[in-house]
Design a protein around this motif. Sequence first.
Motif, PDB file in Angstrom:
ATOM      1  N   ALA A 174      10.162  -7.232  -3.958  1.00  0.00           N
ATOM      2  CA  ALA A 174       9.042  -7.785  -3.205  1.00  0.00           C
ATOM      3  C   ALA A 174       7.987  -6.711  -2.974  1.00  0.00           C
ATOM      4  N   ARG A 175       6.726  -7.068  -3.222  1.00  0.00           N
ATOM      5  CA  ARG A 175       5.628  -6.105  -3.069  1.00  0.00           C
ATOM      6  C   ARG A 175       4.355  -6.871  -2.774  1.00  0.00           C
ATOM      7  N   GLY A 176       3.614  -6.458  -1.757  1.00  0.00           N
ATOM      8  CA  GLY A 176       2.365  -7.117  -1.431  1.00  0.00           C
ATOM      9  C   GLY A 176       1.338  -6.925  -2.531  1.00  0.00           C
ATOM     10  N   VAL A 177       0.704  -8.031  -2.968  1.00  0.00           N
ATOM     11  CA  VAL A 177      -0.234  -7.941  -4.089  1.00  0.00           C
ATOM     12  C   VAL A 177      -1.631  -8.428  -3.732  1.00  0.00           C
ATOM     13  N   ALA A 178      -1.775  -9.193  -2.638  1.00  0.00           N
ATOM     14  CA  ALA A 178      -3.095  -9.691  -2.257  1.00  0.00           C
ATOM     15  C   ALA A 178      -3.051 -10.085  -0.795  1.00  0.00           C
ATOM     16  N   ASP A 212      -4.095  -9.498   3.488  1.00  0.00           N
ATOM     17  CA  ASP A 212      -4.312  -8.529   4.561  1.00  0.00           C
ATOM     18  C   ASP A 212      -3.323  -7.371   4.474  1.00  0.00           C
ATOM     19  N   GLU A 213      -3.842  -6.150   4.462  1.00  0.00           N
ATOM     20  CA  GLU A 213      -3.000  -4.966   4.287  1.00  0.00           C
ATOM     21  C   GLU A 213      -2.037  -4.772   5.454  1.00  0.00           C
ATOM     22  N   ASN A 214      -2.501  -5.033   6.686  1.00  0.00           N
ATOM     23  CA  ASN A 214      -1.618  -4.845   7.844  1.00  0.00           C
ATOM     24  C   ASN A 214      -0.442  -5.817   7.786  1.00  0.00           C
ATOM     25  N   LEU A 215      -0.712  -7.045   7.409  1.00  0.00           N
ATOM     26  CA  LEU A 215       0.357  -8.030   7.290  1.00  0.00           C
ATOM     27  C   LEU A 215       1.317  -7.632   6.173  1.00  0.00           C
ATOM     28  N   ILE A 216       0.784  -7.139   5.076  1.00  0.00           N
ATOM     29  CA  ILE A 216       1.649  -6.695   3.965  1.00  0.00           C
ATOM     30  C   ILE A 216       2.560  -5.575   4.434  1.00  0.00           C
ATOM     31  N   ALA A 217       1.994  -4.625   5.200  1.00  0.00           N
ATOM     32  CA  ALA A 217       2.806  -3.508   5.696  1.00  0.00           C
ATOM     33  C   ALA A 217       3.915  -3.999   6.608  1.00  0.00           C
ATOM     34  N   ASP A 218       3.597  -4.943   7.487  1.00  0.00           N
ATOM     35  CA  ASP A 218       4.611  -5.453   8.424  1.00  0.00           C
ATOM     36  C   ASP A 218       5.666  -6.287   7.683  1.00  0.00           C
ATOM     37  N   PHE A 219       5.236  -7.059   6.675  1.00  0.00           N
ATOM     38  CA  PHE A 219       6.228  -7.805   5.899  1.00  0.00           C
ATOM     39  C   PHE A 219       7.140  -6.843   5.135  1.00  0.00           C
ATOM     40  N   THR A 220       6.555  -5.778   4.635  1.00  0.00           N
ATOM     41  CA  THR A 220       7.357  -4.790   3.898  1.00  0.00           C
ATOM     42  C   THR A 220       8.425  -4.188   4.789  1.00  0.00           C
ATOM     43  N   ALA A 221       8.065  -3.953   6.083  1.00  0.00           N
ATOM     44  CA  ALA A 221       9.059  -3.412   7.017  1.00  0.00           C
ATOM     45  C   ALA A 221      10.203  -4.401   7.239  1.00  0.00           C
ATOM     46  N   VAL A 222       9.853  -5.696   7.340  1.00  0.00           N
ATOM     47  CA  VAL A 222      10.896  -6.721   7.485  1.00  0.00           C
ATOM     48  C   VAL A 222      11.783  -6.743   6.240  1.00  0.00           C
ATOM     49  N   ALA A 223      11.147  -6.698   5.103  1.00  0.00           N
ATOM     50  CA  ALA A 223      11.904  -6.733   3.847  1.00  0.00           C
ATOM     51  C   ALA A 223      12.795  -5.508   3.714  1.00  0.00           C
ATOM     52  N   ASP A 224      12.276  -4.319   4.122  1.00  0.00           N
ATOM     53  CA  ASP A 224      13.058  -3.086   4.003  1.00  0.00           C
ATOM     54  C   ASP A 224      14.353  -3.170   4.786  1.00  0.00           C
ATOM     55  N   ALA A 225      14.294  -3.774   5.957  1.00  0.00           N
ATOM     56  CA  ALA A 225      15.497  -3.884   6.792  1.00  0.00           C
ATOM     57  C   ALA A 225      16.573  -4.699   6.101  1.00  0.00           C
ATOM     58  N   MET A 226      16.150  -5.646   5.281  1.00  0.00           N
ATOM     59  CA  MET A 226      17.110  -6.497   4.578  1.00  0.00           C
ATOM     60  C   MET A 226      17.587  -5.883   3.265  1.00  0.00           C
ATOM     61  N   ARG A 227      16.662  -5.297   2.508  1.00  0.00           N
ATOM     62  CA  ARG A 227      17.013  -4.870   1.148  1.00  0.00           C
ATOM     63  C   ARG A 227      17.576  -3.451   1.100  1.00  0.00           C
TER      64      ARG A 227
END
Length: 1004
Positions: free
Chosen positions: A814-818, A820-835
């Motif tokens: 999973a990687r943000g591609v388009a 809002d950057e702040n939302l992408i960063a926060d989603f990435t943090a959620v994803a990191d906790a899982m993956r």
Amino acid sequence: MPPRGQSELSGLARVGFVALSRAREDLQQLAEAVESDAATLAPAFAGAADPDAALRHAIDLERAHPGAFASRLDDPVSREQLVRVLGASAGLAEFLVRHPEHLDVFETPDASLPSLAEMRADFADSLRIDARGFAAESGEEAECLLRERYRRQLLRIARFDLAQQHPTDVVEAVAGALADAAAATLDAALAIARTQISTSDFGSPLFARADVERTRIAVIGMGKTGARELNYVSDVDVIYVAEGDGDLAASRAIDVATKLAVTLQRVVDEPAIEPALWEVDPNLRPEGKSGSLVRTLESHVSYYERWAKSWEFQALLKARPIAGDLELGSRYVDAVAPMVWESSSRDNFVESVQAMRERVTANIPADEVHHQIKLGPGGLRDVEFTVQLLQLVHGQADETVRESGTLPALSALAEAGYIGRQEAAEFAEAYRFLRVLEHRLQLTRLRRTHLMPRDEEALRVLARSSAQAKDAATLVTAWERTKHDVRDLHERLFYRPLLSAVAALPEDELALSPEQAKARLAAIGFRDTRGALAHIAALTTGVSRRAAIQRHLLPVMLRWFAEGADPDYGLLAFRRLSDALGSTHWFLRMLRDSSMVAERLTRVLSSSRYVGELLSAFPESAAWLEDDAQLRPVDPATLREEMQAIFGRHESLERATKAVLRVRRREILRLALGAVLDIDGVVELGHALTEITEATLQGVLRQIRATVEGGDQLEFAVIGMGRFGGSELGFGSDTDVIYVFRPTGEDSASAQRIAQTYASELARLTEDPTLPLDLDLDLRPEGKSGPMVRSLESYRTYYERWSLTWEAQALLRARGVAGDENLIADFTAVADAMRYPANISENDVREVKRIKARVESERLPRGADPARHVKLGRGSLSDVEWFVQLIQLQHAAQIPDLRTTSTLTALQVAVEHGLVDEADAEQLHDAWVFSSRVRSAMTLWLNRTRDVLPDERRQLEGIARVLEYPPGSAAQLEEDYFAVTRRARRVFENEFYGRQDRLQTRPF
């Protein structure tokens, strides 16, 4: 006035001597031996190719046999001819030293070629061969006598050849005499063999004389021997056929004939006191080296009717009875001839011919290719191949072109109107020139060679001996020009008459009918010959400048199309492109002026329907083929700027998006052209395709947010998943995404509706029937049954409470591609906790393996061969990716470098940290890259996405050609794919399902 010594040396230089001081000394020695004057002797060597060598050989001859050279001095013709032989052939000079009695060859006033009857009579008299074909003597003395008499005939041929002012005028007659000499020699050797196997002089006779007498054996000349165009030193290709006479059983006759053949070959080419002559090569027989040396006529016919490959019939085109029972040999030729002339209509004719050409050139060492007179580009084989192919195509219906020799066949083809007379004359001239060079090189040491010399002195000698040039530089220039002419003539000879069938050409003698043109097109690989002729007509008919240029271009381009995997589609696509661009000032001029661009264009059009269809939408993109830089990915920032400018110019979102999708298609065409031409590797291609997709989504999403009301109520982002998230897209890959939003106010329901609108509009506006973007949401939570869009909190809650192991695994890419950057960063943090969990349980590891096993058993399409599925099959993409992802689940929390969405990057990090053996990782890496390349190649070839490697030969061949394999490599592609995936599967099974310790969490 120069000193006397210096003047003397200058005189020697004018004669042609190079080692002047030694030549002066040698001349003095010879003068003393023959009781003459050195100054008088020197001019006698002016006609020699190598005066220095001729002088040394004359001294050797006179020393070994006093008077041998001196006796020739009074006759200027005899002396000149002897000197020419001594200066051109060390091999014949050594023969004369061994056997000076054969100097009597030079006593006749006129040099002439011996006839076959003369040579047969000479062997018969010397070996006392009786009417039943037995020699009076059969021991080593007889074998040496046979070789001696052959070399006498060779001396007679060389004397005649070297006496010619224009050797190209007689090269056909010389080659015929050499073939006759070989035939007479084989007949004599057969007589010795008959005697040897039936006499008690060698112990108990192997066979009764009566059985030998009743065994009829014919020696069939093949290749240059059969065509009466033999070299001075060449293998003599033969096939043996035998039968019993009277009541002699066929099996007994075959036993006798086999021993006769083996003995004949030994008599000719086994080392002895008198050196061997040449190799008798029977490997063109049915089944080659593994087949029976001798067969009955019925056995031969049965083989050719059932099992023979097309190239074997091409070889039989030159078959001719040359020794033994000529009546039996004639029956053999009569029996196989109809099959020869029907071979061009066989299904695999084109492929077999291409494979034969590949075999010829594949074994040439790289440093010899440029120096090859026979096999290199523009060499003898190009001439012979072209003529033979034309014969096989037109000889099926026209008996007048059924000649075995190259030059007679060329003349017959011109006479029948299948090629232009001027082209035929030029081709014949080039062939004769090359044959003379080959003959002179082989004469030097009586050794087989087809390589032009590389040193100046050897080239100077060759220029003098061949009478083709005055010096080394001029000879090399003539040779290089001839090679170029041969390649050019091949195109003009073979392809230009195709135009005469449909367009008015100035040469009246080109009488190729449409039906003959179709036969020729079919023989080179076109399947829709009627359509091909229609395209040729459309391109070349008329008096316009455009038609004139096409008539110039097409003979060359048709050859390149014919060498492609799909010449029919290539020609069709070229016609479309020409219709679109033919009136421009640059397109045809570019093709005319740059053979590189023209060849590239034919290659991509005949290799890729994907490219052909896109190129028809962007015909001007053909100009990119001139410059590799134009075929590399455009800078992503530049691409985003162009797309943004498009949105700025259009008021309508729909029209703007269509223009942006057109830019996307254009840039993917750029990458597809580069892929077919091997400009970028699969990793670079994956990044570039991903960047184009990202730029498209970013631009469209930005405009959707600008036009949909209520955009200030939420943040929105597109998360790339799968190969898109890993920057590993290939041609035809789905675009896996999930959508996330976050309300900026209290009204979360309204934010949800707006986010849903964004997602729906993205799907609608990016729909492209020409080149689908295929936004795929199947990797979202709960899969197809889950909501299309979720808020960040919804994702967080779902992943914390209900997510399954496979979903954590899916998040690894999973990687943000388009968005809002702040939302992408926060989603990435959620994803990191899982993956990247701090610990992963053994149950979760087992679950990953269990799901992988289910995928293998349940997700493969019904009936699909697991060994051929490039995505889910054994050792393919799935195996490598699941293996790497399990490592990431277990170790990425402790090893930050493993936190990457790239499969290959994660694999390399795993090696660096000792989680995977380097050798195992290499096998996995190779399988992933090869499978990715094959998957993209299938899309490029077929213009549709496919995950199963086809088993149909033509489709495999097309995919292989996209992957840079040579023609005829369908089976090789299969073998390579199976090999690389088999090795990867072995690693996967050992490391993923097998050893537990390597994939358990390690302490850090």
